[in-house]
Design an enzyme around this catalytic site. Structure first.
Site, short mmCIF file in Angstrom:
data_model
loop_
_atom_site.label_atom_id
_atom_site.label_comp_id
_atom_site.label_asym_id
_atom_site.label_seq_id
_atom_site.Cartn_x
_atom_site.Cartn_y
_atom_site.Cartn_z
CE1 TYR A 1 -2.16 3.32 2.63
CE2 TYR A 1 -3.57 2.70 0.80
CZ TYR A 1 -3.25 3.59 1.81
OH TYR A 1 -4.00 4.73 1.99
CE LYS B 1 3.05 5.13 7.75
NZ LYS B 1 1.70 5.09 8.33
CG ASP C 1 6.04 3.83 0.14
OD1 ASP C 1 4.83 3.67 -0.11
OD2 ASP C 1 6.44 4.50 1.13
P1 KE4 Z 1 -0.29 8.64 4.34
O1 KE4 Z 1 -0.87 9.32 3.13
O2 KE4 Z 1 -1.32 7.84 5.11
O3 KE4 Z 1 0.53 9.58 5.23
O4 KE4 Z 1 0.82 7.59 3.83
C1 KE4 Z 1 0.42 6.61 2.89
C2 KE4 Z 1 1.39 5.46 2.97
C3 KE4 Z 1 2.36 5.34 1.98
N1 KE4 Z 1 3.25 4.33 2.00
C4 KE4 Z 1 3.24 3.41 3.00
C5 KE4 Z 1 4.25 2.30 2.98
C6 KE4 Z 1 2.28 3.49 4.03
O5 KE4 Z 1 2.27 2.56 5.02
C7 KE4 Z 1 1.34 4.54 4.02
C8 KE4 Z 1 0.27 4.68 5.09
N2 KE4 Z 1 0.22 3.64 6.06
C9 KE4 Z 1 -1.07 3.43 6.68
C10 KE4 Z 1 -0.89 2.29 7.70
N3 KE4 Z 1 -0.97 1.02 7.08
C11 KE4 Z 1 -1.65 4.66 7.30
C12 KE4 Z 1 -2.80 4.44 8.23
C13 KE4 Z 1 -4.10 4.93 7.66
O6 KE4 Z 1 -4.34 4.74 6.45
O7 KE4 Z 1 -4.85 5.53 8.44
#
Ligand code: KE4
Length: 427
Positions: free
Chosen positions: A144, A266, A238
């Site tokens: 993801y 993060k 990523d």
């Molecule tokens: P954000 O747009 O949520 O800041 O980041 C997206 C993203 C991109 N790449 C990786 C590897 C990620 O894990 C994420 C976001 N992770 C999720 C947790 N599995 C965020 C939690 C959520 O969606 O509320």
């Protein structure tokens, strides 16, 4: 544990919010019940609005690596607030965070701040397309990368065909250039490349965190690097989740591979909205205002968020928190395996630095299909048993647990007791 106030807020929140959450995973859909509402966090702990206290292994899905309400970050942010909150012009803080990030990623000459991991990945893909002049992107099933349209895909009819939209509202032609390979299966990548000649980039979580924690096999990443270089394809790594997760840098360092473009998020914001993407000079020169690849953001490089990120990375650079967090994870992993064996529960535990995921299966978990084959009913019972015994993990079997520098022996003992009780309830 009582959830009376959370339930009241869920009803109240559902009036003007969708499912009373601002991100779907928080809705508890996988595990049932209503989402809990948090009142405060401190160190390794969260307290919900009903006064229930938990050892927190969600840590905002990764940013709170130094624990909640880190004193140094709080002090620096409070000071920064005195000078206003946003200018729409550059500040020295952006330079300082850029320098800190580039010091952790030797293959990164320049970095662009954005406001989320999604924005970082979306921009990195546009950059790969701008740099190569090609359009197709290879991603991996189960990885993801945020909610940008072109990455919300479901596997198409076959590996070499375009994908299907993975969400309503994503037009088919938006994902027609997104091809899906299998994580840890380099042959699936080679097959796609042999059938397509318009590939701009391959994007990968170097350690998957969104199918649960899943490690790259042997030389998977090294082979991915090689095949990308041989075919004029950019390797986008990523590291939104893995960045600063096991050491002061990325998983790239741990697996001896260098990205063409790295995405971050993060931890680099310390709990404030920050994402970033970076690469070597010749690639980043493509980005406006120097180049013709446009990307912008009102709050990009926000001085308050930069302050938090600088404080986080400075602390991570100066104190070796990783020895403590990674050791904690190793102990936790060993305990999980011992306790599961005692209670005749099949589990596989995957770890990377300060992240860990137990899967309810006797088989190794090296890709998304194997992760999905784990027992999700058992996970749900496990989740609620932990919750009722003061341990808060992500309400999904396809997330990682995160450990902070504030998780210590007391938290480990509380967790051991709760895990053992949960496993005894499952056997
Ligand atoms: P954000 O747009 O949520 O800041 O980041 C997206 C993203 C991109 N790449 C990786 C590897 C990620 O894990 C994420 C976001 N992770 C999720 C947790 N599995 C965020 C939690 C959520 O969606 O509320």
């Amino acid at each position: 544990m009582r959830y009376k106030k959370s339930k009241e807020l869920f009803v109240k929140g559902s009036k003007h919010m969708v499912g009373a959450v601002n991100s779907p995973v928080r809705a508890f859909n996988t595990v049932g019940g209503n989402p809990i509402f948090i009142e405060k966090g401190k160190g390794a702990y969260l307290t919900d609005v009903d006064g229930n206290k938990y050892v927190d292994y969600v840590l905002s899905y990764g940013p709170m690596l130094l624990g909640h309400a880190n004193e140094q970050v709080k002090t620096e942010v409070k000071l920064a607030l005195e000078d206003s909150f946003s200018f729409g012009a550059s500040t020295e803080k952006e330079i300082e965070l850029a320098e800190l990030i580039c010091s952790a990623f030797p293959n990164m000459d320049k970095v662009r701040m954005v406001n989320s991991g999604t924005e970082a990945v979306m921009s990195a893909i546009r950059l790969a397309r701008a740099y190569t002049g090609k359009n197709q992107i290879i991603k991996f099933a189960g990885c993801y990368h945020g909610h940008a349209d072109m990455l919300l895909v479901a596997a198409g009819s076959g590996l070499v065909t375009g994908s299907l939209p993975g969400s309503k509202g994503v037009p088919k032609d938006t994902v027609s250039n997104t091809l899906i390979a299998n994580f840890n299966d380099i042959e699936s990548v080679k097959k796609i490349i042999s059938n397509n000649n318009n590939i701009a980039g391959i994007i990968v979580e170097p350690v998957a965190g969104n199918m649960g924690c899943v490690l790259p096999k042997d030389d998977f990443l090294v082979e991915l690097r090689k095949i990308a270089s041989e075919n004029g394809i950019l390797l986008i790594i990523d590291e939104v989740m893995t960045g600063f997760r096991d050491s002061f840098g990325g998983a790239q360092k741990a697996f001896g591979v260098e990205a063409d473009i790295t995405c971050l998020g993060k931890v680099i914001g310390g709990g404030f909205p920050v994402g970033a993407y970076g690469a070597r000079e010749e690639i980043m020169q493509m980005v406006a205002p120097l180049g013709d690849m446009y990307q912008a953001g009102t709050l990009s490089g926000n001085p308050i968020a930069m302050t938090a990120g600088i404080s986080m990375l400075k602390q991570l650079k100066e104190e070796n928190v990783y020895e403590k967090t990674n050791q904690y994870v190793n102990k936790l992993s060993n305990f999980m395996l011992d306790s599961a064996k005692k209670h005749h529960i099949d589990i596989t535990v995957n770890t990377f630095g300060s992240m860990i995921t137990p899967f309810f299966t006797s088989q190794p978990v090296t890709n998304f299909d194997e992760a999905k084959a784990s027992d999700q009913t058992k996970f749900t019972k496990f989740f609620w048993s932990l919750m009722n015994n003061g341990i808060y993990i992500a309400p999904s079997p396809f997330e990682a647990w995160f450990v902070s520098s504030k998780h210590g022996n007391k938290e480990l003992d509380l967790t051991y007791k709760a895990i053992d009780k949960a496993f005894s309830g499952l056997s």
